[in-house]
Design a protein around this motif. Structure first.
Motif, PDB file in Angstrom:
ATOM      1  N   GLU A  61      -3.559   8.075  10.027  1.00 23.43           N
ATOM      2  CA  GLU A  61      -5.005   8.077  10.158  1.00 23.43           C
ATOM      3  C   GLU A  61      -5.275   8.604   8.601  1.00 23.43           C
ATOM      4  OE1 GLU A  61      -8.695   7.669  10.580  1.00 23.43           O
ATOM      5  OE2 GLU A  61      -7.381   7.092  12.448  1.00 23.43           O
ATOM      6  N   TYR A  62      -5.992   7.596   8.102  1.00 29.62           N
ATOM      7  CA  TYR A  62      -6.400   7.930   6.747  1.00 29.62           C
ATOM      8  C   TYR A  62      -7.614   8.937   6.197  1.00 29.62           C
ATOM      9  CZ  TYR A  62      -2.974   4.506   5.567  1.00 29.62           C
ATOM     10  OH  TYR A  62      -1.981   3.677   5.517  1.00 29.62           O
ATOM     11  N   GLY A  63      -8.525   8.862   7.460  1.00 33.51           N
ATOM     12  CA  GLY A  63      -9.671   9.536   7.367  1.00 33.51           C
ATOM     13  C   GLY A  63      -9.469  11.044   7.453  1.00 33.51           C
ATOM     14  N   THR A  64      -8.389  11.399   7.989  1.00 32.51           N
ATOM     15  CA  THR A  64      -7.918  12.779   8.206  1.00 32.51           C
ATOM     16  C   THR A  64      -7.463  13.365   6.814  1.00 32.51           C
ATOM     17  OG1 THR A  64      -6.966  12.545  10.364  1.00 32.51           O
ATOM     18  CG2 THR A  64      -6.365  14.446   9.324  1.00 32.51           C
ATOM     19  N   ILE A  65      -7.022  12.639   5.792  1.00 27.97           N
ATOM     20  CA  ILE A  65      -6.526  12.808   4.778  1.00 27.97           C
ATOM     21  C   ILE A  65      -7.723  13.000   3.915  1.00 27.97           C
ATOM     22  CG2 ILE A  65      -5.123  12.145   2.648  1.00 27.97           C
ATOM     23  CD1 ILE A  65      -3.386  10.477   4.523  1.00 27.97           C
ATOM     24  N   ILE A  66      -8.514  12.100   3.764  1.00 28.79           N
ATOM     25  CA  ILE A  66      -9.643  12.441   3.185  1.00 28.79           C
ATOM     26  C   ILE A  66     -10.404  13.609   3.333  1.00 28.79           C
ATOM     27  CG2 ILE A  66     -12.007  11.282   2.309  1.00 28.79           C
ATOM     28  CD1 ILE A  66      -9.534   9.944   1.333  1.00 28.79           C
ATOM     29  N   VAL A  67     -10.562  13.728   4.812  1.00 31.23           N
ATOM     30  CA  VAL A  67     -11.215  15.192   4.959  1.00 31.23           C
ATOM     31  C   VAL A  67     -10.681  16.342   4.644  1.00 31.23           C
ATOM     32  CG1 VAL A  67     -11.982  16.665   7.078  1.00 31.23           C
ATOM     33  CG2 VAL A  67     -12.270  13.981   7.145  1.00 31.23           C
ATOM     34  N   LEU A  68      -9.303  16.506   4.553  1.00 31.79           N
ATOM     35  CA  LEU A  68      -8.490  17.521   4.048  1.00 31.79           C
ATOM     36  C   LEU A  68      -8.558  17.583   2.579  1.00 31.79           C
ATOM     37  CD1 LEU A  68      -5.112  16.905   6.134  1.00 31.79           C
ATOM     38  CD2 LEU A  68      -6.977  19.021   6.400  1.00 31.79           C
TER      39      LEU A  68
ATOM     40  N   LEU B 241      -9.034  12.170  -8.849  1.00 33.19           N
ATOM     41  CA  LEU B 241      -7.219  12.265  -8.960  1.00 33.19           C
ATOM     42  C   LEU B 241      -6.684  12.975  -8.023  1.00 33.19           C
ATOM     43  CD1 LEU B 241      -6.833  12.244 -12.785  1.00 33.19           C
ATOM     44  CD2 LEU B 241      -6.150  10.577 -11.205  1.00 33.19           C
ATOM     45  N   ILE B 242      -7.678  14.443  -7.758  1.00 30.88           N
ATOM     46  CA  ILE B 242      -7.089  15.170  -6.570  1.00 30.88           C
ATOM     47  C   ILE B 242      -7.135  14.317  -5.181  1.00 30.88           C
ATOM     48  CG2 ILE B 242      -7.344  17.365  -5.196  1.00 30.88           C
ATOM     49  CD1 ILE B 242      -8.538  18.535  -7.849  1.00 30.88           C
ATOM     50  N   VAL B 243      -8.233  13.654  -5.025  1.00 28.52           N
ATOM     51  CA  VAL B 243      -8.113  12.813  -3.462  1.00 28.52           C
ATOM     52  C   VAL B 243      -7.036  11.997  -3.583  1.00 28.52           C
ATOM     53  CG1 VAL B 243      -9.588  11.361  -2.348  1.00 28.52           C
ATOM     54  CG2 VAL B 243     -10.640  13.526  -3.424  1.00 28.52           C
ATOM     55  N   SER B 244      -6.982  11.086  -4.748  1.00 29.37           N
ATOM     56  CA  SER B 244      -5.842  10.033  -4.984  1.00 29.37           C
ATOM     57  C   SER B 244      -4.471  10.506  -4.749  1.00 29.37           C
ATOM     58  CB  SER B 244      -6.118   9.449  -6.277  1.00 29.37           C
ATOM     59  OG  SER B 244      -7.221   9.048  -6.543  1.00 29.37           O
ATOM     60  N   VAL B 245      -4.053  11.695  -5.092  1.00 24.74           N
ATOM     61  CA  VAL B 245      -2.877  12.311  -4.773  1.00 24.74           C
ATOM     62  C   VAL B 245      -2.662  12.477  -3.587  1.00 24.74           C
ATOM     63  CG1 VAL B 245      -1.389  14.134  -5.252  1.00 24.74           C
ATOM     64  CG2 VAL B 245      -2.599  13.194  -7.416  1.00 24.74           C
ATOM     65  N   ILE B 246      -3.817  13.053  -2.833  1.00 30.06           N
ATOM     66  CA  ILE B 246      -3.493  13.544  -1.445  1.00 30.06           C
ATOM     67  C   ILE B 246      -3.388  12.117  -0.605  1.00 30.06           C
ATOM     68  CG2 ILE B 246      -4.422  14.774   0.529  1.00 30.06           C
ATOM     69  CD1 ILE B 246      -5.737  16.822  -1.369  1.00 30.06           C
ATOM     70  N   TYR B 247      -4.205  11.414  -0.855  1.00 28.50           N
ATOM     71  CA  TYR B 247      -4.496  10.050  -0.319  1.00 28.50           C
ATOM     72  C   TYR B 247      -2.956   9.092  -0.314  1.00 28.50           C
ATOM     73  CZ  TYR B 247      -6.491   5.896   1.592  1.00 28.50           C
ATOM     74  OH  TYR B 247      -6.916   4.585   2.482  1.00 28.50           O
ATOM     75  N   SER B 248      -2.348   9.330  -1.751  1.00 25.63           N
ATOM     76  CA  SER B 248      -1.192   8.605  -1.968  1.00 25.63           C
ATOM     77  C   SER B 248      -0.079   9.266  -1.199  1.00 25.63           C
ATOM     78  CB  SER B 248      -0.954   8.716  -3.373  1.00 25.63           C
ATOM     79  OG  SER B 248      -1.747   8.117  -3.987  1.00 25.63           O
ATOM     80  N   ILE B 249      -0.062  10.507  -0.937  1.00 30.51           N
ATOM     81  CA  ILE B 249       0.821  11.166  -0.227  1.00 30.51           C
ATOM     82  C   ILE B 249       1.021  10.746   1.374  1.00 30.51           C
ATOM     83  CG2 ILE B 249       1.864  13.688   0.453  1.00 30.51           C
ATOM     84  CD1 ILE B 249       0.811  14.454  -2.172  1.00 30.51           C
ATOM     85  N   GLY B 250      -0.205  10.758   1.525  1.00 26.29           N
ATOM     86  CA  GLY B 250      -0.374  10.262   3.248  1.00 26.29           C
ATOM     87  C   GLY B 250       0.201   8.801   3.241  1.00 26.29           C
TER      88      GLY B 250
ATOM     89  N   ILE C 216       0.874  -1.216  -0.095  1.00 29.44           N
ATOM     90  CA  ILE C 216       0.057   0.009   0.242  1.00 29.44           C
ATOM     91  C   ILE C 216       0.645   1.379   0.000  1.00 29.44           C
ATOM     92  CG2 ILE C 216      -0.448   0.138   2.569  1.00 29.44           C
ATOM     93  CD1 ILE C 216      -2.989   1.201   2.045  1.00 29.44           C
ATOM     94  N   ARG C 217       2.016   1.183   0.650  1.00 30.52           N
ATOM     95  CA  ARG C 217       2.807   2.293   1.014  1.00 30.52           C
ATOM     96  C   ARG C 217       3.198   3.046  -0.613  1.00 30.52           C
ATOM     97  NH1 ARG C 217       7.280   3.319   5.844  1.00 30.52           N
ATOM     98  NH2 ARG C 217       7.319   5.576   5.458  1.00 30.52           N
ATOM     99  N   PHE C 218       3.608   2.067  -1.414  1.00 29.64           N
ATOM    100  CA  PHE C 218       4.121   2.641  -2.525  1.00 29.64           C
ATOM    101  C   PHE C 218       3.282   2.006  -3.913  1.00 29.64           C
ATOM    102  CE2 PHE C 218       7.961   2.758   0.208  1.00 29.64           C
ATOM    103  CZ  PHE C 218       8.041   4.138   0.081  1.00 29.64           C
TER     104      PHE C 218
ATOM    105  N   PRO D 147       0.477   5.092  -4.654  1.00 25.99           N
ATOM    106  CA  PRO D 147       0.971   5.999  -5.577  1.00 25.99           C
ATOM    107  C   PRO D 147       1.353   5.718  -6.891  1.00 25.99           C
ATOM    108  CG  PRO D 147       1.887   5.719  -3.225  1.00 25.99           C
ATOM    109  CD  PRO D 147       1.215   4.562  -3.184  1.00 25.99           C
ATOM    110  N   ILE D 148       2.096   4.594  -7.112  1.00 23.91           N
ATOM    111  CA  ILE D 148       2.535   3.999  -8.470  1.00 23.91           C
ATOM    112  C   ILE D 148       1.240   4.299  -9.486  1.00 23.91           C
ATOM    113  CG2 ILE D 148       3.527   2.474  -9.842  1.00 23.91           C
ATOM    114  CD1 ILE D 148       5.453   1.915  -7.524  1.00 23.91           C
ATOM    115  N   PHE D 149       0.329   3.695  -8.918  1.00 27.93           N
ATOM    116  CA  PHE D 149      -0.966   3.464  -9.563  1.00 27.93           C
ATOM    117  C   PHE D 149      -1.648   4.649 -10.041  1.00 27.93           C
ATOM    118  CE2 PHE D 149      -5.717   2.908  -9.799  1.00 27.93           C
ATOM    119  CZ  PHE D 149      -5.811   1.784 -10.819  1.00 27.93           C
ATOM    120  N   VAL D 150      -1.619   5.614  -9.014  1.00 27.26           N
ATOM    121  CA  VAL D 150      -2.179   6.776  -9.048  1.00 27.26           C
ATOM    122  C   VAL D 150      -1.178   7.647 -10.174  1.00 27.26           C
ATOM    123  CG1 VAL D 150      -2.706   9.060  -8.147  1.00 27.26           C
ATOM    124  CG2 VAL D 150      -3.366   7.054  -7.007  1.00 27.26           C
TER     125      VAL D 150
END
Length: 724
Positions: free
Chosen positions: A159-166, A142-151, A113-115, A118-121
């Motif tokens: 806490e991935y929920g925080t990333i989705i909220v942001l 795609l914007i959500v995916s990029v932010i999520y991938s950076i997390g 999941i860690r890499f 991000p590669i898929f996105v």
């Protein structure tokens, strides 16, 4: 770690990482629909339904601690669903959902999941940068995916929920404009580099070939009008275009040029909103000539298809000549160059120029002097009704009343023909070209006959791809009087100039001449031909290049369906009996109740048939499930028999303990039993008193084998096999 706790952890991760699954499946949906074409596409309903099914099966088997059955079960269910549906679209959605469900579940694994995400996105971003899009939902995903991938990269277990909220907070505060969301400056920079580099390559390829002999140019569509040297065939598929169940030859237009110059052509005219002007003249020509449906079918038909770019990058829209409709966003042409993956749908009128019935239409419709009058161009309503009768289409879908009336006014006022002056430029002409044109057309009675005479004359020349006329002062004059050989560029340029000398507006057309037995349009099919304006019908296609088939060679050979005489029609009217009236006259009203009962029976039959279908499908699924269970049981029996006595004893102990645990509801007691320091003898506390001695003997035998090395015989296994 205890088994129940492990199961709960897996399920918890499964649900906590649901955003990964959603991102993967949504991006996959958009990507596949962009690539797919024709009758294959992802239906939102079917795609989501199959995804929920596969992910549900996965979650259920995880909860039941049957992980080893996940792949076999999903494989079997997929085969069953394919056999039940037996529909290409459903199977396409099924396979796509299966693939992206597996990809999503793979990306939820801790070590990927860690890499992996991000590669898929990143791959998706590269893909959409290449093909371009203005779909707002996709861009937001795609914007959500990029932010999520950076997390994921920063901290895998954060806490991935925080990333989705942001991410959604970022989306909400983004400025919203009326026009489609644009890509970032990075995309613009990349496109700028790519497009400008390709422009330079095109220019360098044409210009350097005139300075340094780099060999012959390869044939293929070009969106610049420079004169080139000799040509070689290209085997590269440049676009995809197909007329289903039809094997014909069609001209696909890319651009027209109105000015001939010493080094090629200028005054390029790309696709724009004027594409519908032709149909006003055409439909009025049919109406005024009293063409009926049967005759119109002999030389025209309406076709809908899709154009898809392959190894081609251009700003030109490749389309059939008589276009009726095109995707709304393309009606004013393109403001950028597009390439592989770009596609759009078109509807067009395919016309058989070689049909004798079409030639008869030309003779009746051509205006030889005086221009259009009000009686020549009918009202919108009159033509709308006529087109509905002849082609069974709604004219309003193709052209609005305001647009029609605007073109009508230009034709009647002469403004339209006045604009034809740019197609009469003869600056490249010479005295001997003018004399030849006059000589060829002197016996012609109409502009159409003049055009056919020039076309016929040029077709006596030799077709030769090796001819290079770039060093000539006037390549058209040299082609006509010196070499008398060349390829399509030379033939088309010569005919345009000779038509203009004869007073006929003409333009050079660049595109493809494609034989539709193949879906791929090859670079070797790139072609140039001529369009001449014949007042009364509009722009018409002419083929001056020697070796290519003429319109007469390509004719469909259709003849009108036999029409009944007026006497036959009248006789049919006299003999005609309305079946409804006859039925009502002969109806026994006393039987109405019986008819009603029969109708109710028929309705019940329909319900029964539906129920039968549901039961059949349910029976098939149940039967497959039973077969799978039997296969599993038989496989386990065979597998057990193949084990050594020692391994059989170990398997019996494992099964025995698992069966005892099923009757224990106390989680704390289960935890102690499964603990590393636990003893098999602790299980005796949960066994009926009369059975404890037998189980103790089994546990004793196991411990003797494990710690004392006592050998185990098949007789021992037979004795204790019932404990499993």
């Amino acid at each position: 770690m205890e088994e129940s706790s492990s199961k709960n952890i897996i399920l918890k991760k499964y649900f906590l990482r649901m955003p990964v699954i959603l991102i993967t499946c949504i991006l996959g949906f958009f990507a596949v629909n962009k690539i797919a074409s024709g009758d294959l596409y992802l239906s939102t309903f079917f795609y989501i339904s199959y995804l929920v099914f596969y992910l549900g099966v996965y979650g259920l088997l995880i909860y039941m601690d049957k992980k080893r059955f996940i792949i076999p079960s999903i494989f079997i269910f997929t085969i069953v669903l394919i056999l039940i549906s037996r529909d290409l679209l459903l199977v396409f959605n099924l396979i796509a959902a299966l693939i992206f469900a597996f990809v999503a579940l793979f990306l939820t694994i801790d070590k990927y999941i860690r890499f992996g995400l991000p590669i898929f996105v990143l791959l998706n971003i590269i893909f959409w940068l290449t093909v371009s899009t203005d779909n707002k939902v996709l861009v937001l995903c795609l914007i959500v995916s990029v932010i999520y991938s950076i997390g994921c990269v920063i901290k895998r277990d954060m806490e991935y929920g925080t990333i989705i909220v942001l991410a959604f907070a970022f989306i909400l505060i983004m400025p919203v404009r009326d026009e489609p969301i644009k890509w970032t400056p990075i995309k613009n920079f990349v496109n700028y580099c790519i497009y400008n580099a390709e422009d330079k390559i095109y220019d360098i390829g044409y210009h350097i070939s005139g300075i340094i002999d780099l060999g012959n140019s390869y044939s293929g569509y070009s969106d610049i009008g420079k004169l080139s040297g000799g040509m070689k065939d290209s085997k590269k598929p440049e676009i995809s275009f197909w007329m289903r169940n039809k094997e014909r030859t069609i001209y696909l237009k890319g651009a027209t040029y109105n000015t001939l110059e010493a080094d090629g052509l200028t005054g390029k005219e790309s696709f724009d909103s004027s594409y519908d002007e032709w149909l006003v003249e055409y439909f009025n020509a049919l109406y005024n000539s009293e063409i009926d449906e049967a005759t119109a079918e002999c030389f025209s038909e309406i076709i809908t298809t899709e154009v898809k770019y392959k190894y081609l990058r251009t700003q030109d829209i490749i389309r059939p000549t008589h276009l009726l409709k095109i995707d709304e966003e393309l009606k004013n042409g393109l403001d950028r160059r597009v390439g592989k993956g770009f596609y759009y749908k078109v509807q067009y009128m395919f016309i058989d120029y070689g049909s004798p019935y079409y030639k008869e239409l030309i003779e009746k419709s051509e205006i030889k002097e005086g221009g259009y009058s009000e009686k020549d161009i009918q009202s919108y309503d009159k033509i709308r009704r006529y087109v509905k009768d002849i082609y069974n289409i709604n004219l309003a879908i193709i052209i609005s009343e305001d647009r029609y009336n605007d073109i009508r006014d230009k034709l009647i006022s002469g403004e339209y023909t006045d604009d034809m002056s740019k197609y009469l430029d003869t600056s490249m002409s010479t005295d001997r070209i003018k004399e030849l044109s006059d000589e060829i057309t002197k016996d012609a009675d109409s502009n159409y006959q003049k055009a056919k005479a020039i076309e016929t004359y040029l077709r006596t020349y030799k077709y030769d791809k090796s001819v290079d006329l770039r060093d000539k002062e006037n390549y058209i004059d040299s082609f006509i009087f010196d070499t008398k050989s060349g390829y399509c560029v030379h033939f088309a340029s010569a005919m345009v100039l000779m038509l203009r000398d004869a007073g006929i507006p003409a333009r050079y057309v660049s595109g493809y001449m494609h034989k539709t037995d193949s879906k791929d349009v090859m670079g070797s099919e790139a072609h140039a031909w001529v369009e001449a304006y014949i007042e009364g019908l509009g722009w018409m296609t002419f083929e001056p290049t020697a070796g290519n088939p003429t319109s007469e060679d390509l004719t469909w050979g259709r003849k009108p369906k036999k029409q009944k005489t007026e006497e036959e029609l009248e006789a049919e009217k006299e003999d005609y009996i309305d079946p409804l009236e006859e039925y009502l006259n002969n109806l026994d009203y006393s039987q109405i109740d019986d008819i009603s009962k029969d109708t109710q029976k028929d309705d019940k039959k329909v319900d029964v048939n539906i129920l039968k279908t549901v039961l059949i499908y349910s029976g098939v699924i149940l039967g497959v499930a039973i077969i799978v269970i039997l296969i599993i049981i038989i496989s386990r029996v065979i597998w057990f028999r193949m084990l050594t006595p020692e391994k059989k004893l170990t398997e019996i102990i494992r099964r025995t303990c698992k069966n005892i645990e099923k009757n224990i509801d106390d989680e704390e007691a289960l935890r102690k039993l499964r603990a590393n320091d636990g003893s098999l003898y602790n299980y005796l506390d949960y066994i009926e008193a009369e059975d404890k001695e037998k189980y103790k003997e089994l546990f004793d035998l196991y411990y003797k084998y494990r710690f004392k090395g006592t050998s185990i015989s098949e007789e021992d296994i037979t004795k204790y096999n019932t404990f499993k």
